[in-house]
Design an enzyme around this catalytic site. Structure first.
Site, PDB file in Angstrom:
ATOM      1  N   LEU A 103      11.259   0.866   4.484  1.00 55.53           N
ATOM      2  CA  LEU A 103      11.673   1.158   3.103  1.00 55.53           C
ATOM      3  C   LEU A 103      10.643   1.984   2.353  1.00 55.53           C
ATOM      4  O   LEU A 103      10.979   2.698   1.408  1.00 55.53           O
ATOM      5  CB  LEU A 103      11.922  -0.152   2.338  1.00 55.53           C
TER       6      LEU A 103
ATOM      7  N   GLY B  62       2.687   1.827   0.564  1.00 53.45           N
ATOM      8  CA  GLY B  62       1.805   1.996  -0.581  1.00 53.45           C
ATOM      9  C   GLY B  62       0.428   1.508  -0.240  1.00 53.45           C
ATOM     10  O   GLY B  62       0.120   1.159   0.899  1.00 53.45           O
ATOM     11  N   GLY B  63      -0.430   1.437  -1.298  1.00 59.73           N
ATOM     12  CA  GLY B  63      -1.812   1.036  -1.088  1.00 59.73           C
ATOM     13  C   GLY B  63      -1.950  -0.397  -0.633  1.00 59.73           C
ATOM     14  O   GLY B  63      -2.961  -0.785  -0.062  1.00 59.73           O
ATOM     15  N   MET B  64      -0.926  -1.210  -0.884  1.00 61.30           N
ATOM     16  CA  MET B  64      -0.992  -2.609  -0.494  1.00 61.30           C
ATOM     17  C   MET B  64      -0.136  -2.897   0.733  1.00 61.30           C
ATOM     18  O   MET B  64       0.182  -4.051   1.021  1.00 61.30           O
ATOM     19  CB  MET B  64      -0.563  -3.501  -1.655  1.00 61.30           C
TER      20      MET B  64
ATOM     21  N   LYS C  24       6.863  -7.205   3.574  1.00 59.31           N
ATOM     22  CA  LYS C  24       5.714  -6.385   3.211  1.00 59.31           C
ATOM     23  C   LYS C  24       4.555  -6.757   4.120  1.00 59.31           C
ATOM     24  O   LYS C  24       4.077  -7.905   4.119  1.00 59.31           O
ATOM     25  CB  LYS C  24       5.335  -6.599   1.746  1.00 59.31           C
TER      26      LYS C  24
ATOM     27  N   GLU D  96      12.533 -11.129  -1.723  1.00 57.86           N
ATOM     28  CA  GLU D  96      13.944 -10.875  -2.014  1.00 57.86           C
ATOM     29  C   GLU D  96      14.228  -9.385  -1.829  1.00 57.86           C
ATOM     30  O   GLU D  96      13.475  -8.533  -2.296  1.00 57.86           O
ATOM     31  CB  GLU D  96      14.229 -11.301  -3.460  1.00 57.86           C
TER      32      GLU D  96
ATOM     33  N   ASP E  53      -0.627  -4.595 -11.758  1.00 57.69           N
ATOM     34  CA  ASP E  53      -0.193  -3.283 -11.262  1.00 57.69           C
ATOM     35  C   ASP E  53       1.212  -2.962 -11.767  1.00 57.69           C
ATOM     36  O   ASP E  53       2.044  -2.444 -11.030  1.00 57.69           O
ATOM     37  CB  ASP E  53      -0.243  -3.246  -9.730  1.00 57.69           C
TER      38      ASP E  53
ATOM     39  N   LYS F  57       3.931  -0.830 -13.250  1.00 53.23           N
ATOM     40  CA  LYS F  57       4.172   0.608 -13.345  1.00 53.23           C
ATOM     41  C   LYS F  57       5.641   0.845 -13.037  1.00 53.23           C
ATOM     42  O   LYS F  57       6.339  -0.049 -12.519  1.00 53.23           O
ATOM     43  CB  LYS F  57       3.281   1.366 -12.360  1.00 53.23           C
ATOM     44  N   PRO F  58       6.186   2.031 -13.340  1.00 53.06           N
ATOM     45  CA  PRO F  58       7.606   2.280 -13.081  1.00 53.06           C
ATOM     46  C   PRO F  58       7.994   2.105 -11.624  1.00 53.06           C
ATOM     47  O   PRO F  58       9.121   1.704 -11.331  1.00 53.06           O
ATOM     48  CB  PRO F  58       7.794   3.728 -13.547  1.00 53.06           C
TER      49      PRO F  58
END
Length: 862
Positions: free
Chosen positions: A18, A21-23, A41, A90, A134, A136-137
């Site tokens: 999907l 990112g940084g995490m 994740k 989820e 964190d 953010k949009p």
């Protein structure tokens, strides 16, 4: 490591990637036990490298998993497969807010809806002791069921607080510390709070900063803070303010801009303190936006800023405002065409205009020369304004019986449209005014024309009385534009927190003295009139500097702008048939330098609103306040060489004085709350000074020692007075009596001079108490500076045109004229606003204000 479809992590089968990112990477997966789809994740390896870090993460993950909320993406599980740590979340289908914003700003209603949902989610997290860190949009998903706050990958757990502000600053020793050590930057730079950028620990208020950034971006379509590099972005966050939302999106509610600015306060203590408060404010704004204003296209898409407009040109600017006014003030069945009728043609300032009871005859207060007013009447049968009554009379109101309330012996205060004088009654047909009450500034009639409401100053506070003698409301700032409702049951007024700075709010008070604010947060406000049915008021205001537009607000506090104008429009009155009386005003202010022996003053103005110039002791440098549209709602302190040259903006606010060492300038920032700052003139950082317990600050000057500040202002609910403030400790001591302002310390610091309602006096700085009045000095005088030996002050007459700069001995009161200002070009000149003088006492810089108006009526025809 990257996973491919079919790979398994425990009972979870990977379906498709999907994103990343940084995490870590995110995958769509299927829970083979429950047969449901989830999001997996995979966490970065640094979270798996240490058993201590992994254990701490697991404890915090359990806290996050407890956040059962419809607008928070649920954390189902955590797991480990070999060396891979992962979260099971989820699966949320929809579009990220970031993707939606790539297409531009959101409509106001959608912005408010999403903001309420995200604020509600944050409130739930903060109450559970979880800080997102964190927001953010990209971490807000828009789904059919509403917004979902996602990705608590950088969240930390903290001890819950008893109040709604979220997370305590001192964590309980039983609660796990965050995954990142103090001093480590976590999050996305564009949405990081100043304390996060400085390496300090983030708490709930850091999330509110990020929420403010998101709300701003949804409203404007652009980020609150931008930078060409990481360093410039950090500097922007730490030092700058974003452009006001209404300057980017004029139809955005002013209250939203005020809320966002409260979220984006640099100091966490100055911010909104809880997500619950943000949610409630957004809900209130949404309730007021149930009927959002709709833009109406003017006939001409481009309108020039001309000094005098033709009627047709004004029509293109005011068409939508008059249309809305016609809908609200005329019966629903009344349909017709708008007609704009120009009533005046001269270059004079028009301070007040009122309809007579017939709704066709107009009475106005204007100054054909300087600022000395006279009354004029415009009758339907003769369109040219005809003078009536004696000179130096200023119009306040017209009764239902056709009687005028006026000020006799009217004197211009030098501020906006404000006059002082003796309240009097006067028939339109002529005759001398019959005087009633001294020291009145404004008044309005009751509906039956039998009694008057007044504003006058007592003990340094403005009083609103109705009837005369019955105090309904008081203010330590100043009150203006009072209007009695058509039913006579309440009075609308404007309140301005700082004396004679016209930013402020619209309020209403009933006859029992119960007052409330209907609409607030305006950069400037002038002119007010009730709708004819008494359901609300129209007023002229600006939220972000520059031109004033007409707003309307009902008695429930639902306010909206009727139309964005090109040019400054002031509403004066509404007739019984719904016709408006408005002026289109030009109010340029300029800064000029006067040098000894020069026949011409050097114009140092910039844009159209340069005010409050301050000249350095050597006469080489000036700073002034830029109040133009480009400066924003809290103004800009601007530096330039006195000989002319490049402009340098030092920061927001109004400068009051160069420091004793000449290396910085003292500044008051009219934010909420107000700030006291010192801006360096060269290399260095701005310094925020402790303002003690002051609610409002109207002026500030360094004491000669360069350590303490003599401040004018008031504590909450208190009268104006002067205080000695130690900015290092915040210790504050009152000096002089209550009811004084515009204080200026003497060269040796042992005394100071200050203004009261009756005149000027010199007070000791050692103890509070009464001072020694300066003979010959009155409230018409404005002090520029002390003489070097402390035996005299230099002053000028702000409301006198031309204005004499004089040296006044503080013991004898003997006056000597130094020079005359305003004697070289008087067209439209109504005031010398301020003067500053170099150490030679011959070189000076001054601000001059010009004021010209054109009066129009806006009404319907069948």
């Amino acid at each position: 490591m990257a996973l491919t479809p079919g790979d398994r992590l425990g009972p979870y089968e990977i379906v498709t990637p999907l994103g990343a990112g940084g995490m870590g990477e995110v995958y769509r997966a299927r829970d083979t036990r429950l047969g449901r789809e989830v999001a997996i994740k995979v966490l970065p390896r640094h979270l798996s490298s240490s058993p201590e870090v992994r254990a701490r993460f697991e404890r915090e993950a359990r806290t996050v998993s407890s956040l059962n909320h419809p607008h928070i993406c649920t954390l189902h599980d955590i797991g480990r497969d070999g060396e891979i740590d992962f979260l099971v979340l989820e699966l949320v289908d929809g579009e990220t807010l970031a993707a939606r914003l790539s297409r531009g700003a959101l409509p106001v209603t959608e912005n408010l809806k999403i903001g309420i949902e995200v604020a509600d989610a944050l409130n739930r997290a903060h109450r559970s002791g979880v800080v997102h860190r964190d927001l953010k949009p990209g971490n807000v998903m828009l789904t059919k069921s509403g917004a979902k706050l996602m990705d608590f990958g950088l969240a930390r757990a903290a001890a819950p607080r008893g109040d709604v502000s979220g997370v305590s600053r001192t964590e309980s020793p039983t609660v796990a510390q965050p995954l990142t050590a103090e001093g480590t930057l976590v999050g996305t730079f564009q949405y990081m709070s100043p304390e996060q950028l400085e390496g300090k620990e983030a708490d709930a208020r850091s999330d509110l900063w990020a929420l403010g950034c998101v709300l701003y971006e949804m409203a404007t379509g652009r980020r609150a803070f931008e930078g060409g590099s990481q360093a410039s972005l950090i500097a922007a966050i730490l030092e700058h303010e974003p452009a006001p939302i209404p300057s980017v999106q004029p139809l955005s509610p002013p209250a939203l801009d005020r809320l966002v600015r409260a979220c984006l306060a640099k100091d966490p203590d100055d911010r909104v303190q809880s997500a619950q408060d943000v949610k409630l404010q957004l809900e209130w704004i949404r309730a007021g936006e149930a009927e959002p204003a709709r833009p109406v296209r003017a006939r001409s898409p481009r309108v020039s800023r001309l000094r005098h407009w033709a009627p047709a040109l004004l029509a293109t600017v005011l068409v939508a405002a008059a249309f809305v006014a016609g809908r609200r003030t005329a019966p629903p069945e009344d349909s017709g065409q708008l007609r704009f009728e120009r009533k005046t043609y001269g270059p004079e300032p028009i301070f007040t205009a009122r309809f007579m009871p017939d709704g066709k005859t107009l009475v106005l207060s204007a100054a054909r020369e300087g600022n000395r007013t006279r009354l004029f009447v415009i009758r339907p049968e003769y369109p040219e304004p005809q003078p009536i009554g004696p000179e130096d009379v200023h119009l306040l109101a017209v009764s239902s019986r056709g009687e005028l309330a006026v000020l006799s012996h009217a004197r211009y205060t030098g501020h906006h449209r404000l006059f002082g004088g003796t309240l009097a009654r006067m028939p339109l047909e002529g005759g001398a005014p019959r005087e009633i009450m001294e020291d009145v500034r404004e008044a309005d009639w009751s509906p039956d024309g039998a009694s008057l409401a007044v504003i006058h100053e007592v003990g340094g506070k403005d009083r609103l009385e109705f009837p005369i003698g019955t105090v309904l409301y008081e203010s330590s700032g100043y009150l203006s534009d009072l209007r009695v409702s058509p039913r006579g049951d309440r009075i609308a007024f404007m309140e301005h927190p700082v004396k004679f700075d016209d930013r402020g709010s619209v309020g209403v008070v009933d006859l029992a003295g119960h007052a409330r604010v209907l609409s607030d947060g305006y950069w400037g406000m002038e002119g007010m009139a009730w709708s004819r049915d008494g359901s609300g008021v129209f007023f002229s205001a600006s939220t972000n500097g520059g031109d004033y537009s007409v707003y309307e607000v009902d008695l429930e506090g639902h306010a909206r702008q009727t139309r964005q104008n090109v040019g400054l429009v002031t509403i004066h009155d509404v007739a019984a048939d719904g016709t408006w009386a408005v002026t289109r005003d030009e109010l340029p202010s300029r800064v000029a330098l006067r040098r000894p022996g020069s026949a011409e003053d050097l114009d140092l103005s910039w844009l159209d609103s340069a005010l409050d110039p301050i000249l350095s002791g050597d006469g080489r440098t000036i700073v002034f306040t830029d109040q133009s549209l480009d400066a924003g709602p809290t103004y800009q302190v601007t530096l330039r060489p006195a000989a002319g040259g490049a402009i340098v903006r030092l920061g927001e606010g109004t400068a009051t004085q160069f420091s004793p060492d000449g290396k910085s300038v003292l500044v008051v920032v009219y934010s909420t709350p107000q700030r006291l700052m010192a801006y360096p003139l060269g290399v260095g950082a701005a310094v925020r000074l402790d303002r003690g317990t002051l609610q409002n600050i109207s002026g500030a000057h360094w004491m000669p020692d360069g350590h303490r500040v003599l401040v004018d202002g008031n504590e909450t609910g208190g009268p104006p007075r002067s205080f000695l403030l130690d900015p290092a400790s915040g210790r504050m001591e009152p000096v002089g009596p209550e009811g004084i302002w515009e204080s200026l310390p003497s060269p040796d610091g042992a005394s100071f001079i200050a203004r009261s309602q009756t005149g000027w006096a010199v007070y000791p700085t050692s103890v509070p108490g009464e001072g020694r009045a300066v003979p010959s000095m009155t409230s018409k005088d404005y002090v520029i500076r002390w003489s070097p030996d402390g035996s005299a002050v230099y002053c000028f007459g702000r409301a006198e045109i031309p204005s004499a700069v004089e040296r006044v001995d503080v013991v004898s009161g003997r006056r000597e004229t130094v020079t005359i200002l305003g004697d070289r070009n008087q067209e439209g000149l109504v005031s010398i606003l301020s003067v500053s003088m170099a150490d030679d006492r011959r070189t000076m810089v001054y601000a001059a204000w010009n004021y010209t108006s054109v009066l129009y009526t806006v009404h319907r025809t069948p």
